[in-house]
Scaffold this motif. Structure first.
Motif, PDB file in Angstrom:
ATOM      1  N   GLN A 180       0.911  -1.307  -0.044  1.00  0.00           N
ATOM      2  CA  GLN A 180      -0.161   0.010   0.055  1.00  0.00           C
ATOM      3  C   GLN A 180       0.781   1.298   0.065  1.00  0.00           C
ATOM      4  N   SER A 181       2.127   1.121   0.517  1.00  0.00           N
ATOM      5  CA  SER A 181       2.972   2.225   0.289  1.00  0.00           C
ATOM      6  C   SER A 181       3.911   2.341  -0.865  1.00  0.00           C
ATOM      7  N   GLN A 182       3.547   1.769  -1.693  1.00  0.00           N
ATOM      8  CA  GLN A 182       4.335   1.795  -2.843  1.00  0.00           C
ATOM      9  C   GLN A 182       4.198   2.918  -3.933  1.00  0.00           C
ATOM     10  N   TYR A 183       4.969   3.495  -4.778  1.00  0.00           N
ATOM     11  CA  TYR A 183       4.767   4.415  -5.700  1.00  0.00           C
ATOM     12  C   TYR A 183       4.802   3.658  -7.160  1.00  0.00           C
ATOM     13  N   TYR A 184       3.869   3.637  -7.831  1.00  0.00           N
ATOM     14  CA  TYR A 184       4.141   3.196  -9.262  1.00  0.00           C
ATOM     15  C   TYR A 184       4.189   4.264 -10.032  1.00  0.00           C
ATOM     16  N   MET A 185       5.448   4.412 -10.902  1.00  0.00           N
ATOM     17  CA  MET A 185       5.953   5.426 -11.548  1.00  0.00           C
ATOM     18  C   MET A 185       5.971   4.980 -13.105  1.00  0.00           C
ATOM     19  N   TYR A 186       5.593   5.954 -13.885  1.00  0.00           N
ATOM     20  CA  TYR A 186       5.584   5.430 -15.464  1.00  0.00           C
ATOM     21  C   TYR A 186       5.823   6.760 -16.237  1.00  0.00           C
ATOM     22  N   GLU A 187       6.505   6.638 -17.133  1.00  0.00           N
ATOM     23  CA  GLU A 187       6.454   7.728 -18.284  1.00  0.00           C
ATOM     24  C   GLU A 187       6.182   7.217 -19.583  1.00  0.00           C
ATOM     25  N   VAL A 188       5.114   7.889 -20.088  1.00  0.00           N
ATOM     26  CA  VAL A 188       4.413   7.472 -21.243  1.00  0.00           C
ATOM     27  C   VAL A 188       4.498   8.480 -22.373  1.00  0.00           C
ATOM     28  N   SER A 189       5.003   8.338 -23.480  1.00  0.00           N
ATOM     29  CA  SER A 189       5.057   9.295 -24.547  1.00  0.00           C
ATOM     30  C   SER A 189       4.582   8.620 -25.938  1.00  0.00           C
ATOM     31  N   ASP A 190       3.697   9.252 -26.643  1.00  0.00           N
ATOM     32  CA  ASP A 190       3.370   8.845 -28.112  1.00  0.00           C
ATOM     33  C   ASP A 190       3.013   7.236 -27.738  1.00  0.00           C
ATOM     34  N   GLY A 191       2.208   6.994 -26.770  1.00  0.00           N
ATOM     35  CA  GLY A 191       1.734   5.626 -26.596  1.00  0.00           C
ATOM     36  C   GLY A 191       2.481   4.702 -26.372  1.00  0.00           C
ATOM     37  N   SER A 192       3.947   4.822 -25.962  1.00  0.00           N
ATOM     38  CA  SER A 192       4.916   3.945 -25.717  1.00  0.00           C
ATOM     39  C   SER A 192       5.460   4.157 -24.234  1.00  0.00           C
ATOM     40  N   THR A 193       5.843   3.213 -23.755  1.00  0.00           N
ATOM     41  CA  THR A 193       6.108   3.465 -22.470  1.00  0.00           C
ATOM     42  C   THR A 193       7.526   3.585 -22.224  1.00  0.00           C
ATOM     43  N   ALA A 194       8.314   4.538 -21.381  1.00  0.00           N
ATOM     44  CA  ALA A 194       9.767   4.461 -21.219  1.00  0.00           C
ATOM     45  C   ALA A 194      10.150   3.445 -20.574  1.00  0.00           C
ATOM     46  N   GLU A 195      11.427   2.783 -20.789  1.00  0.00           N
ATOM     47  CA  GLU A 195      11.686   1.633 -20.082  1.00  0.00           C
ATOM     48  C   GLU A 195      12.520   2.283 -18.963  1.00  0.00           C
ATOM     49  N   ARG A 196      12.762   3.364 -18.700  1.00  0.00           N
ATOM     50  CA  ARG A 196      13.346   3.941 -17.420  1.00  0.00           C
ATOM     51  C   ARG A 196      12.759   5.226 -17.281  1.00  0.00           C
ATOM     52  N   PRO A 197      11.695   5.554 -16.601  1.00  0.00           N
ATOM     53  CA  PRO A 197      11.253   6.647 -16.211  1.00  0.00           C
ATOM     54  C   PRO A 197      11.995   7.655 -15.763  1.00  0.00           C
ATOM     55  N   ARG A 198      12.032   8.987 -16.431  1.00  0.00           N
ATOM     56  CA  ARG A 198      13.081   9.807 -16.003  1.00  0.00           C
ATOM     57  C   ARG A 198      12.688  10.474 -14.616  1.00  0.00           C
ATOM     58  N   GLN A 199      11.755  10.374 -14.221  1.00  0.00           N
ATOM     59  CA  GLN A 199      11.452  11.136 -12.662  1.00  0.00           C
ATOM     60  C   GLN A 199      11.846  10.540 -11.648  1.00  0.00           C
ATOM     61  N   ILE A 200      12.587   9.349 -11.635  1.00  0.00           N
ATOM     62  CA  ILE A 200      13.503   8.798 -10.695  1.00  0.00           C
ATOM     63  C   ILE A 200      15.000   8.721 -10.771  1.00  0.00           C
ATOM     64  N   CYS A 201      15.514   9.100  -9.745  1.00  0.00           N
ATOM     65  CA  CYS A 201      17.232   9.484  -9.878  1.00  0.00           C
ATOM     66  C   CYS A 201      17.829   8.849  -8.816  1.00  0.00           C
ATOM     67  N   PRO A 202      18.643   7.581  -8.729  1.00  0.00           N
ATOM     68  CA  PRO A 202      19.183   7.204  -7.761  1.00  0.00           C
ATOM     69  C   PRO A 202      20.186   8.177  -7.182  1.00  0.00           C
ATOM     70  N   TYR A 203      20.324   8.318  -5.766  1.00  0.00           N
ATOM     71  CA  TYR A 203      20.964   9.586  -5.207  1.00  0.00           C
ATOM     72  C   TYR A 203      21.969   9.021  -4.211  1.00  0.00           C
ATOM     73  N   ILE A 204      21.643   8.295  -3.198  1.00  0.00           N
ATOM     74  CA  ILE A 204      22.619   7.795  -2.389  1.00  0.00           C
ATOM     75  C   ILE A 204      22.271   6.171  -2.123  1.00  0.00           C
ATOM     76  N   VAL A 205      23.635   5.501  -2.041  1.00  0.00           N
ATOM     77  CA  VAL A 205      23.363   3.994  -1.455  1.00  0.00           C
ATOM     78  C   VAL A 205      23.895   4.165  -0.118  1.00  0.00           C
ATOM     79  N   ILE A 206      22.966   3.399   0.877  1.00  0.00           N
ATOM     80  CA  ILE A 206      23.466   3.292   2.096  1.00  0.00           C
ATOM     81  C   ILE A 206      23.497   1.880   2.760  1.00  0.00           C
TER      82      ILE A 206
END
Length: 206
Positions: A180-206
């Motif tokens: 219930q606390s997941q975000y499902y993120m996607y990026e669709v342009s021209d009917g096709s789905t991006a393989e890697r949505p740009r709105q997520i950017c890895p920042y720090i590994v801990i």
């Protein structure tokens, strides 16, 4: 040999820990986790794409709130997997969850830093958390779908969240709380789905 931590890496660790601690679901987590080492992910491609995403959405009339950067979290058992996501990004088909949207068309990422897996952590378990910067964009609340005809990305939106996410209490099972606390993120342009949505950017590994 023993290398004293540079000031830079210890302040990064402090930054990371404060992000994690401000994103706990359970109050008991404040004392429950120990974090040892933080590595800054410097991937200019992802950073510039996050920025480009924000600019494109701003041009499309998104509000400041929708464009606000927030954080979300991924958990990996080993360092190799964590590093791979930092190099290749969070890609579609990487999730075993499918309740909020088709895993082949989007990605799942956790809202809470202490609820990163369907099963609770046990004492002595360790892992690698990737903290990601995230722009939620337009968020659509969807009801959880347990069938195999998956929910598709909603046109005009960037993110699905579960209807029931506000009702997580200490009685909710960990698995349910996780879903219930997941975000499902996607990026669709021209009917096709991006393989890697740009709105997520890895920042720090801990």
């Amino acid at each position: 040999g023993f290398h004293p931590e540079s000031e830079e890496s210890s302040s990064l660790l402090q930054t990371a820990v404060s992000v994690l601690q401000s994103s706990y679901l359970y109050s008991t987590s404040q004392d429950g986790f120990q974090y040892s080492q933080a590595i800054l992910v410097e991937n200019d491609v992802f950073l510039s794409e996050l920025k480009a995403f924000a600019q494109a959405k701003e041009a499309a009339g998104y509000s400041q709130e929708e464009l606000e950067e927030t954080f979300a979290f991924l958990l990996f058992d080993n360092e190799e997997e964590a590093k791979e996501v930092c190099q290749t990004g969070l890609r579609v088909n990487s999730s075993s969850i499918s309740t909020l949207g088709d895993p082949a068309k989007g990605v799942y990422i956790s809202k809470y830093a202490d609820c990163l897996h369907p099963r609770p952590w046990y004492h002595g378990k360790s892992g690698y958390i990737v903290i990601c910067k995230l722009i939620k964009g337009k968020v659509k609340v969807v009801s959880e779908n347990y069938t195999t005809s998956y929910t598709c990305p909603s046109p005009g939106y960037d993110c699905h969240v579960a209807v029931s996410r506000n009702s997580i209490t200490s009685k909710t099972s960990h698995c349910q709380a996780f879903e219930q606390s997941q975000y499902y993120m996607y990026e669709v342009s021209d009917g096709s789905t991006a393989e890697r949505p740009r709105q997520i950017c890895p920042y720090i590994v801990i």
